[in-house]
Design an enzyme around this catalytic site. Structure first.
Site, short mmCIF file in Angstrom:
data_model
loop_
_atom_site.label_atom_id
_atom_site.label_comp_id
_atom_site.label_asym_id
_atom_site.label_seq_id
_atom_site.Cartn_x
_atom_site.Cartn_y
_atom_site.Cartn_z
CB THR A 158 -0.82 -0.10 1.30
OG1 THR A 158 -1.60 -1.25 1.22
CG2 THR A 158 -1.65 1.10 1.61
N GLY A 188 -9.79 -4.04 2.54
CA GLY A 188 -8.77 -4.20 3.57
C GLY A 188 -8.82 -3.11 4.61
N GLY A 210 0.45 -3.24 5.15
CA GLY A 210 0.70 -4.61 5.60
C GLY A 210 -0.54 -5.47 5.46
CG HIS A 211 -2.31 -9.87 6.67
ND1 HIS A 211 -3.04 -10.41 7.71
CD2 HIS A 211 -2.74 -10.49 5.55
CE1 HIS A 211 -3.87 -11.33 7.22
NE2 HIS A 211 -3.69 -11.39 5.92
N GLY A 212 -3.87 -6.56 5.73
CA GLY A 212 -5.07 -5.81 6.09
C GLY A 212 -5.94 -6.48 7.13
N1 GLY Z 1 -2.88 -3.10 3.73
C1 GLY Z 1 -3.52 -3.20 2.50
C2 GLY Z 1 -4.52 -4.27 2.42
O1 GLY Z 1 -4.41 -5.27 3.10
O2 GLY Z 1 -5.44 -4.12 1.68
#
Ligand code: GLY
Length: 290
Positions: A158, A188, A210-212
């Protein structure tokens, strides 16, 4: 008068060596675009929008033109923009749009709704003189390559920006294509106030990457702002917010922040997160966590 400052990121992840220089150049261009706004006395909101638009145009990054494809091979983007007075605009799962941050800004200014998604967001865009972009202008070679290899691993790279202007106004912006090979309709953390993006004049402004699915569950940027209000410095708050993300969810990610005193900070749990900042008129950048 406050001392203006801006910090931007190009996403947390691995960032292969051959991409590092291009990513650093991209975040520096974005920080400078935002700084030009601040240096002429413009508002933080304009600065973070301008910086984010530069990142959305850059195919190195997973946002706007560089957005990853979902598992149907189409682009759906998410974005949020917020200022320190708790005004916010957000869009989710918008098909084929190069500059969703500007659509989010329209929502913020109108103040009627905070978030619109999918076809409704596109309809709103048309009503406000914006449009989706032709699909054949929206798939970068890198996004195509990632899709063809179905690269589903790794965290979403992102983009985002946080700024403070000379009046002490704060703003944060975040924009993304989401995770590679995501399900259509998946939204996300990036467009969710408090999760991927947050600003509060009593604390500061923050943008996550990162991991949404993990970032949503710890409400990362609001948690960071609460730490600022409790007296943490920008770097301490960023580090603690990411430590909680990793410890509580196992997810990986990074965050940038500017506090209400204009001090910038950043932290990532991933090998790299390209970032650039302009503080006191001086450009700084990097990718690795010191
Ligand atoms: N951080 C971006 C997403 O997971 O969509």
């Amino acid at each position: 008068m406050a001392s203006p400052a801006i910090i931007v990121h190009g996403g947390a992840g691995t960032v292969a060596d051959e991409r590092r220089a291009g990513c650093i150049a991209g975040v520096e261009r974005a920080a400078q675009a935002g700084w030009e706004v601040l240096a002429r006395g413009g508002p933080a909101l304009d600065a973070v929008e301008a910086a984010t638009r530069v990142l959305e145009d850059d195919p190195e990054f997973n946002a706007g033109y560089g957005a990853v494809l979902n598992r149907l091979g189409t682009v759906e983007v998410d974005a949020c923009i917020m200022d320190g007075r708790l005004r916010a605009g957000a869009v989710g799962a918008v098909p084929w749009m190069r500059h969703p941050i500007t659509l989010a800004r329209k929502l913020l200014e109108a103040g009627e709704h905070v978030m619109l998604v999918g076809g409704g967001a596109l309809l709103y865009a048309r009503e406000h003189g914006l449009s989706g972009d032709p699909p054949d202008t929206m798939i970068s070679p890198r996004a195509r390559e990632r899709h063809e290899k179905a690269l589903t691993t790794g965290v979403g790279d992102t983009v985002g920006a946080c700024a403070i202007d000379r009046d002490g106004g704060l703003a944060a912006a975040t924009s993304t294509g989401g995770t590679p090979y995501k399900r259509p309709g998946r939204i996300g953390d990036s467009p969710l106030v408090g999760a991927g993006n947050y600003a509060d004049e009593r604390a500061g402004a923050a943008s996550a990457t990162g991991h949404g699915e993990s970032i949503i569950r710890v409400v990362l940027c609001k948690g960071l702002a609460d730490r600022l209000r409790a007296g943490a410095t920008s770097d301490e708050a960023a580090r603690a917010a990411i430590a909680e993300l990793v410890e509580r969810t196992g997810g990986e990610g990074g965050v940038i922040v500017v506090d209400k005193q204009g001090r910038v900070g950043h932290f990532t749990s991933t090998p790299r997160m390209p970032w650039a900042a302009v503080v006191d008129g001086r450009l700084q950048s990097g990718a690795e966590q010191p």
